[in-house]
Design a protein around this motif. Structure first.
Motif, short mmCIF file in Angstrom:
data_model
loop_
_atom_site.label_atom_id
_atom_site.label_comp_id
_atom_site.label_asym_id
_atom_site.label_seq_id
_atom_site.Cartn_x
_atom_site.Cartn_y
_atom_site.Cartn_z
N UNK A 1 0.84 -1.21 0.00
CA UNK A 1 0.00 0.00 0.00
C UNK A 1 0.87 1.26 0.00
N UNK A 2 0.35 2.32 -0.56
CA UNK A 2 1.10 3.58 -0.58
C UNK A 2 1.28 4.11 0.84
N UNK A 3 0.18 4.17 1.58
CA UNK A 3 0.24 4.58 2.98
C UNK A 3 0.79 5.98 3.17
N UNK A 4 1.37 6.19 4.34
CA UNK A 4 1.98 7.47 4.67
C UNK A 4 3.35 7.57 4.00
N UNK A 5 3.62 8.68 3.34
CA UNK A 5 4.92 8.89 2.66
C UNK A 5 5.59 10.12 3.26
N UNK A 6 6.83 9.95 3.73
CA UNK A 6 7.58 11.07 4.30
C UNK A 6 7.84 12.10 3.20
N UNK A 7 7.55 13.36 3.44
CA UNK A 7 7.84 14.38 2.42
C UNK A 7 9.35 14.59 2.27
N UNK A 8 9.76 15.11 1.11
CA UNK A 8 11.17 15.42 0.91
C UNK A 8 11.96 14.32 0.24
N UNK A 9 11.28 13.36 -0.37
CA UNK A 9 11.99 12.29 -1.06
C UNK A 9 12.78 11.42 -0.10
N UNK A 10 14.07 11.23 -0.41
CA UNK A 10 14.92 10.36 0.42
C UNK A 10 15.73 11.16 1.45
N UNK A 11 15.45 12.45 1.59
CA UNK A 11 16.24 13.28 2.51
C UNK A 11 16.14 12.79 3.96
N UNK A 12 14.91 12.49 4.41
CA UNK A 12 14.71 12.07 5.79
C UNK A 12 15.38 10.72 6.07
N UNK A 13 15.17 9.69 5.23
CA UNK A 13 15.87 8.42 5.48
C UNK A 13 17.39 8.55 5.46
N UNK A 14 17.93 9.37 4.56
CA UNK A 14 19.39 9.56 4.50
C UNK A 14 19.88 10.27 5.75
N UNK A 15 19.13 11.26 6.23
CA UNK A 15 19.49 11.95 7.47
C UNK A 15 19.45 10.99 8.65
N UNK A 16 18.46 10.09 8.68
CA UNK A 16 18.37 9.08 9.74
C UNK A 16 19.58 8.16 9.70
N UNK A 17 20.02 7.79 8.50
CA UNK A 17 21.21 6.95 8.35
C UNK A 17 22.45 7.65 8.88
N UNK A 18 22.63 8.89 8.49
CA UNK A 18 23.81 9.66 8.91
C UNK A 18 23.84 9.84 10.42
N UNK A 19 22.69 10.15 11.01
CA UNK A 19 22.61 10.33 12.46
C UNK A 19 22.95 9.03 13.19
N UNK A 20 22.44 7.91 12.69
CA UNK A 20 22.69 6.62 13.33
C UNK A 20 24.16 6.24 13.25
N UNK A 21 24.76 6.43 12.08
CA UNK A 21 26.18 6.10 11.91
C UNK A 21 27.05 6.99 12.79
N UNK A 22 26.73 8.29 12.85
CA UNK A 22 27.50 9.20 13.70
C UNK A 22 27.44 8.79 15.16
N UNK A 23 26.26 8.47 15.64
CA UNK A 23 26.11 8.12 17.06
C UNK A 23 26.72 6.77 17.37
N UNK A 24 26.71 5.84 16.42
CA UNK A 24 27.40 4.57 16.62
C UNK A 24 28.90 4.77 16.80
N UNK A 25 29.44 5.77 16.11
CA UNK A 25 30.89 6.02 16.18
C UNK A 25 31.34 6.55 17.53
N UNK A 26 30.40 6.95 18.39
CA UNK A 26 30.75 7.51 19.69
C UNK A 26 30.83 6.47 20.81
N UNK A 27 30.53 5.21 20.49
CA UNK A 27 30.56 4.18 21.52
C UNK A 27 31.98 3.66 21.75
N UNK A 28 32.20 3.16 22.95
CA UNK A 28 33.51 2.61 23.30
C UNK A 28 33.74 1.31 22.53
#
Length: 447
Positions: free
Chosen positions: A389-416
């Motif tokens: 189903x089409x359902x809810x679609x985040x506006x802005x194309x792939x910007x939000x998923x890519x930002x989520x990826x970048x944030x996750x990778x950055x925060x993973x890099x801060x762990x011991x």
């Protein structure tokens, strides 16, 4: 009967009036997020970066909302139990789906264990006997047994206790904030950054550490879609509930941290129970006791929410595509996955008897980001799937998923390195379990 048919039969047997409506979904989300973290962590964040803690909370809230939007879009396309592992399975296949699902199950067990430990630690303020190891261990086991019983009898009792704990904790929090408005001290908001952060050029590391700490207070949101099959109109209600829950918790966290800084000032760094100490300073000892009671209700709510959702991960892995042994998905007459429920709390008990609270919290945050990365990638991949189903679609194309990826990778890099190694070990264990189960299924199908 095929496994998928068993699942469909079991789910269709649940009466519509026994499913969770929007208000209970929203309260389940509140319960799954607001736990020990926001009551215990303001001092840790302040110690890292000072008054800028209030900005850290806002930044964390925005990043969590970005990640939650990915879950919201995918939740509008699926109605099965499982959440992240279902999305990853559909997007990237059997092995990746299993790894995400197995890791989500382990993550849930870790959070359950750490929150029960936090509950007993707070309760020890009223009952010092809990500081005795034997009394502590016995109490932990009794809590696990109680949660098995509550969840054994299905949705109704869990829903009632969840709604009560959610409303109770919100009343206590709003009382704290309301009274705190009359104790605002602007002088305690200076300087914005700790002098040591500015003087030794450690802002980058302090920022990352503080952001990672506050993220623990948000980790529960990804578990909300796991029980999708037990919710009314999940494709509409879950996305809306996710967004509203994150926004509500963000406002609450900002106000709690701001009031704590305003009342305690530099003493916040040295307070073990910052919110309780702040309220005690405002209204006296009864305020301290009220907040501790609120803490117990709040942590208990998180425990209840996770005790409802976590066994469903193992159950859905077993029933859908046989990624775990079939007995893990068997349900009782109340349509609860009783075997998965018992095994979940057996593992939880082992962690409670042997695990370290602070280490478990760090590991839980690491495991959360491991979940977020494949979920964000699944959004990008599944948008082109015409069978969904089409359902809810985040506006802005792939910007939000890519930002989520970048944030996750950055925060993973801060762990011991220690947390990183233990986290990766979980993925290796998952791979071993997957190939054993795959060989077993393949052997049975050939005979």
């Amino acid at each position: 009967m095929p496994v998928e048919s068993k699942l469909n039969t079991a789910e269709s047997s649940v009466a519509i009036n026994n499913k969770i409506g929007f208000i209970s979904i929203f309260l389940l989300g509140i319960n799954g997020i607001i736990g020990s973290g926001i009551f215990l962590l303001p001092n840790q964040i302040y110690a890292k970066i000072g008054v800028a803690s209030i900005a850290i909370v806002l930044i964390a809230s925005l990043l969590v909302l970005v990640i939650a939007l990915c879950y919201a879009e995918l939740a509008s396309k699926f109605t099965e139990n499982g959440a992240a592992w279902i999305y990853s399975y559909r997007a990237f296949g059997r092995f990746v789906g299993f790894e995400v699902g197995f890791y989500a199950w382990i993550l849930g067990i870790i959070i359950l264990s750490s929150e029960i430990a936090g509950f007993l630690t707070a309760l020890a303020g009223f009952f010092p006997e809990l500081k005795n190891n034997y009394v502590y261990d016995l109490s932990a086991l009794l809590i696990c047994i109680f949660l098995i019983v509550v969840n054994y009898f299905g949705v109704s009792l869990s829903r009632l206790l969840n709604d009560f704990s959610s409303v109770s904790k919100l009343i206590v929090i709003f009382l704290f904030v309301f009274v705190g408005v009359f104790f605002i001290d602007i002088n305690n908001f200076k300087p914005f950054l700790l002098p040591k952060v500015v003087s030794d050029d450690s802002f980058y590391s302090s920022f990352g550490a503080a952001l990672g700490i506050i993220f623990y207070a948000f980790t529960g949101f990804s578990f909300l879609p796991i029980a999708a099959a037990r919710m009314k109109n999940p494709q509409k209600n879950i996305p809306l509930a996710l967004i509203l829950v994150i926004m509500t918790c963000s406002v609450i966290y900002f106000l709690l941290v701001a009031v704590s800084i305003s009342v305690l000032g530099k003493n916040l760094e040295f307070s073990s129970l910052p919110v309780a100490d702040a309220f005690s300073k405002m209204v006296g000892n009864w305020g301290y006791n009220l907040i501790v009671i609120g803490m117990l209700i709040s942590i208990g709510g998180v425990i209840l929410a996770f005790s409802f959702s976590v066994p469903l991960i193992a159950s859905s892995l077993a029933l859908q595509h046989q990624l775990l042994p079939e007995f893990m998905g068997r349900k009782n007459k109340y349509n609860r996955p009783v075997n998965a429920l018992v095994i979940t709390f057996c593992l939880c008990s082992l962690l409670l008897l042997s695990g370290d609270y602070l280490f478990l919290i760090s590991l839980a945050v690491f495991a959360s980001f491991v979940q977020y990365i494949p979920t964000a990638l699944s959004v990008i991949k599944l948008r082109s799937d015409q069978t969904l189903p089409t359902g809810f679609v985040i506006p802005g194309g792939t910007c939000i998923p890519i930002l989520a990826l970048c944030a996750s990778i950055y925060l993973l890099s801060n762990f011991s390195l220690k947390i990183f190694l233990f986290g990766c070990a979980g993925l290796i264990v998952g791979a071993i379990v997957y190939f054993i189960q795959w060989k077993y299924v393949k052997f049975n199908s050939s005979n």
